[in-house]
Design a protein around this motif. Structure first.
Motif: not given
Length: 193
Positions: A40-55
């Motif tokens: 999670l730290h390196q991924a910097q997940l954020g924004g609206v949940p969905g495939t685009y943010q996941l990718v």
């Protein structure tokens, strides 16, 4: 009543190919989620949940620095074509379209081709569009240094189906997904195994 006849019918073969494609895409989406949530730290997940943010988050892990040869710019710090490719790899055409819309000024005619591909029930371009896309691929992209752009064009326009795209399809599942995606169009055009 006739098992052999039903197994060789185009409808049954299409259903098998469609299921195989769906399985490989769902499996990759789960792998992507596992990778992101495990870093999670390196991924910097954020924004609206969905495939685009996941990718986008997945690429923060997979492609942590700038890569040479990437074309047509970046979207939120990641190469445009890599984001489009991985959205397709996860089976989310809407997420890929979101990227195409955000980068449309950099992508030339690709947006219209992708819209046609996306809206086609058999994921096939019209013969006219397919010929234009293939011509563009042969003239400008076949020797491109951007492996993701080449792979996306080959998926959408069925260009160079014998290319294994080893730079992006470095795992067996990725290779199988590319081949099954190409077979899907062959089946939808009425071919049999």
């Amino acid at each position: 009543k006739d098992t052999l006849k039903s197994r060789t019918s185009v409808e049954i073969q299409m259903a098998f190919v469609r299921q195989a494609l769906s399985f490989l895409e769902n499996r990759y989406r789960n792998f992507t989620m596992g990778t992101v949530f495990g870093n999670l730290h390196q991924a910097q997940l954020g924004g609206v949940p969905g495939t685009y943010q996941l990718v986008r988050s997945f690429l923060n892990i997979k492609l942590p620095g700038p890569l040479p040869g990437m074309q047509d710019g970046e979207i939120e710090g990641q190469p445009v074509w890599a984001v489009i490719y991985y959205c397709l790899r996860c089976g989310d055409l809407n997420a890929a379209m979101q990227v195409v819309n955000r980068a449309q000024h950099q992508l030339g005619d690709f947006k219209s081709w992708f819209q046609e591909y996306m809206n086609s029930p058999d994921k096939r371009l019209s013969p006219t569009s397919e010929n234009k896309l293939r011509l563009h691929y042969r003239r400008a992209l076949r020797n491109s240094a951007d492996p993701y752009k080449r792979a996306v064009y080959c998926l959408i326009g069925k260009c160079d189906v014998n290319d294994n795209h080893g730079e992006v399809a470095d795992k067996t599942d990725d290779y199988l997904w590319l081949k099954v995606a190409h077979w899907f169009v062959s089946f939808s055009a009425g071919a049999t195994v």
